[in-house]
Design a protein around this motif. Structure first.
Motif, short mmCIF file in Angstrom:
data_model
loop_
_atom_site.label_atom_id
_atom_site.label_comp_id
_atom_site.label_asym_id
_atom_site.label_seq_id
_atom_site.Cartn_x
_atom_site.Cartn_y
_atom_site.Cartn_z
N TYR A 94 0.86 -1.18 0.00
CA TYR A 94 0.00 0.00 0.00
C TYR A 94 0.90 1.23 0.00
N GLY A 95 0.75 2.06 -1.04
CA GLY A 95 1.43 3.35 -1.08
C GLY A 95 2.59 3.44 -2.04
N ILE A 96 3.12 2.33 -2.52
CA ILE A 96 4.27 2.35 -3.42
C ILE A 96 3.78 2.63 -4.84
N ASP A 97 4.19 3.74 -5.41
CA ASP A 97 3.78 4.10 -6.78
C ASP A 97 4.83 3.66 -7.79
N GLY A 98 4.35 3.22 -8.95
CA GLY A 98 5.19 3.06 -10.12
C GLY A 98 6.20 1.95 -10.11
N ALA A 99 6.14 1.06 -9.13
CA ALA A 99 7.11 -0.05 -9.08
C ALA A 99 6.44 -1.29 -9.63
N SER A 100 6.38 -1.40 -10.95
CA SER A 100 5.63 -2.48 -11.58
C SER A 100 6.24 -3.85 -11.28
N SER A 101 7.53 -3.91 -10.95
CA SER A 101 8.19 -5.20 -10.73
C SER A 101 7.75 -5.86 -9.43
N ILE A 102 7.14 -5.10 -8.50
CA ILE A 102 6.71 -5.70 -7.24
C ILE A 102 5.21 -5.96 -7.23
N GLU A 103 4.52 -5.69 -8.34
CA GLU A 103 3.06 -5.81 -8.36
C GLU A 103 2.63 -7.26 -8.16
N PRO A 104 1.80 -7.52 -7.14
CA PRO A 104 1.40 -8.91 -6.89
C PRO A 104 0.51 -9.44 -8.01
N LEU A 105 0.68 -10.72 -8.32
CA LEU A 105 -0.10 -11.49 -9.29
C LEU A 105 0.22 -11.13 -10.74
N THR A 106 0.35 -9.84 -11.07
CA THR A 106 0.67 -9.49 -12.45
C THR A 106 2.16 -9.59 -12.74
N ALA A 107 3.01 -9.30 -11.75
CA ALA A 107 4.47 -9.36 -11.94
C ALA A 107 5.12 -10.40 -11.04
N ARG A 108 4.61 -10.54 -9.82
CA ARG A 108 5.20 -11.49 -8.87
C ARG A 108 4.20 -12.61 -8.61
N ARG A 109 4.61 -13.82 -8.95
CA ARG A 109 3.74 -14.96 -8.70
C ARG A 109 3.73 -15.28 -7.22
N PRO A 110 2.70 -15.95 -6.72
CA PRO A 110 2.69 -16.35 -5.32
C PRO A 110 3.89 -17.22 -4.97
N THR A 111 4.41 -17.03 -3.77
CA THR A 111 5.54 -17.81 -3.27
C THR A 111 5.00 -19.06 -2.60
N SER A 112 5.39 -20.22 -3.08
CA SER A 112 4.91 -21.49 -2.55
C SER A 112 5.53 -21.78 -1.19
N PRO A 113 4.92 -22.67 -0.40
CA PRO A 113 5.51 -23.04 0.90
C PRO A 113 6.95 -23.53 0.74
N GLY A 114 7.82 -23.00 1.59
CA GLY A 114 9.23 -23.36 1.56
C GLY A 114 10.08 -22.56 0.61
N GLU A 115 9.46 -21.76 -0.28
CA GLU A 115 10.22 -20.97 -1.25
C GLU A 115 10.59 -19.60 -0.68
N THR A 116 11.56 -18.95 -1.35
CA THR A 116 11.95 -17.58 -1.03
C THR A 116 11.93 -16.76 -2.31
N ASP A 117 11.27 -15.62 -2.27
CA ASP A 117 11.22 -14.71 -3.42
C ASP A 117 12.12 -13.52 -3.12
N ARG A 118 12.94 -13.11 -4.09
CA ARG A 118 13.87 -11.99 -3.92
C ARG A 118 13.65 -10.97 -5.03
N PHE A 119 13.64 -9.70 -4.64
CA PHE A 119 13.47 -8.64 -5.62
C PHE A 119 13.94 -7.33 -5.02
N SER A 120 14.03 -6.30 -5.87
CA SER A 120 14.49 -4.98 -5.44
C SER A 120 13.36 -3.97 -5.49
N LEU A 121 13.43 -2.99 -4.62
CA LEU A 121 12.41 -1.95 -4.54
C LEU A 121 13.10 -0.59 -4.40
N PRO A 122 13.03 0.28 -5.42
CA PRO A 122 13.56 1.63 -5.28
C PRO A 122 12.61 2.49 -4.45
N LEU A 123 13.15 3.16 -3.43
CA LEU A 123 12.33 3.97 -2.53
C LEU A 123 12.31 5.41 -3.04
#
Length: 443
Positions: A94-123
């Motif tokens: 909530y509140g992060i504008d314009g960071a399309s790479s972190i968008e749930p479901l459209t850019a980031r698939r759900p993380t399955s049990p036991g998995e780790t998802d890594r990504f970057s977020l410019p503030l």
């Protein structure tokens, strides 16, 4: 028995969110981190839901920080989400504008049990942010808390204290165990509220000390109104974006689920007294916090001057409403008409978008709520202006979340300035109501 939903109208929202100093304020700064990293761990953890209750296991979203994570505007975060739960999860921001790479479901698939998802977020923005793993959580065995994150301005505001008040609601099943929302009418008890993980929040200030209070409604379904008694409450930011500062009428603030308000409060009460903070949700008022004024000497002889507006850097000064793309977005079905909204667990990028728009164009959405219950609308990746009834102006603040009362219509406008596929969300202010999503494209 399920508590009836609170009916908060646009008038309530606008009413609710609608001296010289002898010593400077202390500048609150984040401690630098090298490198800038933040790890989330979705896991089971114990929580006490009240002073007279035993600890119970809940699904938790923890960070590797000992307190609320704080960073500085302009930094970049390396993020990691480890899923230690038995169900898929995805971070919803909530509140992060314009960071399309972190968008749930459209850019980031759900993380399955036991998995780790890594990504970057410019503030790129400063503000008070919220994230959770609730997007896929309706009807699961457990609900989970949310996490706040603070990004401080490049030129920090002059305040003496900077505190977060994160309000969450919990419901219990007939066995007294926490239950997730969207459960299709399963019986639940009255809401239990925690403030920053505790039954109440107590802060002690010295006379004429200035507090920046970052208030977050992290409730899963409830809209709430807060009343801060006997003190001027100056709203400085809403939903992670600066507002034209204004005094909250009678110290009253109204927040939809997911909304955030940054307020500045000067401790002007007599030494040894306190201001009570009460929560209203349509039932009996509940005390949730106390702002005490210490009997120690004043921090300074007089209150600080009226604070200057927070800097606004990322949003346009004007919106071109005449050339805007206009889209009707019913938030619920009317008269048996099938709805275009769907469950997040069934989301498919092959579905038809709610609309497509060329980058840089203004979009005006007409949000209609034909239902008998207030609905919450949340726009991903963008902030919007709440338009006046005649589309001849807008309110002096930006939002990413709005409450649309039963049978009412709201119009909002935003600049579609970042290419990507973005979600919109809606849900009724009712525990058993499902969270639903659609998506739109900026080309």
């Amino acid at each position: 028995m399920t508590r009836p939903p609170v009916h908060l109208t646009r008038r309530h929202l606008l009413a609710g969110i609608g001296v010289a100093a002898a010593a400077p304020a202390t500048v609150i700064r984040a401690q630098p981190q090298h490198p800038q990293t933040l790890a989330f761990d979705a896991t089971s953890a114990p929580l006490r839901l009240g002073p007279d209750r035993d600890e119970t296991a809940i699904w938790s979203l923890r960070t590797d920080c000992s307190a609320i994570p704080r960073f500085r505007q302009g930094e970049t975060l390396d993020l990691a989400l480890h899923n230690g739960l038995p169900a898929p999860v995805v971070l919803n921001w909530y509140g992060i504008d314009g960071a399309s790479s972190i968008e749930p479901l459209t850019a980031r698939r759900p993380t399955s049990p036991g998995e780790t998802d890594r990504f970057s977020l410019p503030l790129r923005q400063a503000g008070t942010f919220l994230c959770d793993t609730r997007l896929l959580g309706d009807g699961l065995a457990q609900s989970s808390p949310a996490q706040a994150m603070v990004v401080e301005e490049r030129a920090p505001a002059e305040v003496d204290r900077d505190e977060v008040m994160l309000i969450e609601d919990w419901r219990l099943d007939p066995k007294g165990l926490p239950i997730a929302p969207g459960t299709g009418g399963q019986a639940v008890g009255a809401p239990l509220y925690l403030v920053s993980g505790k039954p109440s929040l107590d802060l002690t200030l010295r006379s004429n000390e200035r507090l920046r209070l970052r208030i977050i409604n992290a409730c899963q379904r409830n809209a709430v109104a807060l009343r801060i008694q006997n003190l001027d409450v100056r709203v400085m930011a809403i939903d992670s974006q600066p507002a034209e500062p204004f005094l909250a009428r009678n110290g009253r603030l109204v927040l939809a689920p997911g909304s955030r308000i940054d307020a500045v409060i000067d401790a002007t009460l007599p030494a040894g007294t306190a201001s009570a903070v009460t929560l209203h949700d349509g039932g009996s008022p509940r005390p949730i916090a106390q702002l005490h004024v210490s009997a120690d000497g004043p921090l300074r002889p007089a209150p600080l001057p009226t604070p200057a507006p927070l800097p606004s850097e990322s949003l346009p000064a004007r919106l071109d409403l005449k050339a805007a793309l206009r889209v009707d977005v019913p938030l619920a079905a009317s008269g048996g008409t099938p709805t275009s909204w769907g469950m997040p667990t069934h989301f498919n990028m092959g579905s038809k978008p709610a609309f497509r728009v060329k980058r840089g164009r203004t979009v005006v959405l007409t949000l209609t709520n034909p239902a008998a219950t207030p609905m919450v609308f949340h726009l991903h990746g963008h902030h919007f202006r709440l338009l006046d009834r005649l589309d001849d102006g807008w309110k002096p603040f930006w939002l990413d979340t709005v409450l649309v009362d039963a049978g009412q219509t709201q119009r909002i406008a935003f600049a579609a300035d970042v290419v990507g596929a973005w979600l919109i969300e809606t849900m009724a202010v009712e525990w058993s109501a499902p969270r639903q999503v659609r998506w739109f494209a900026v080309d």
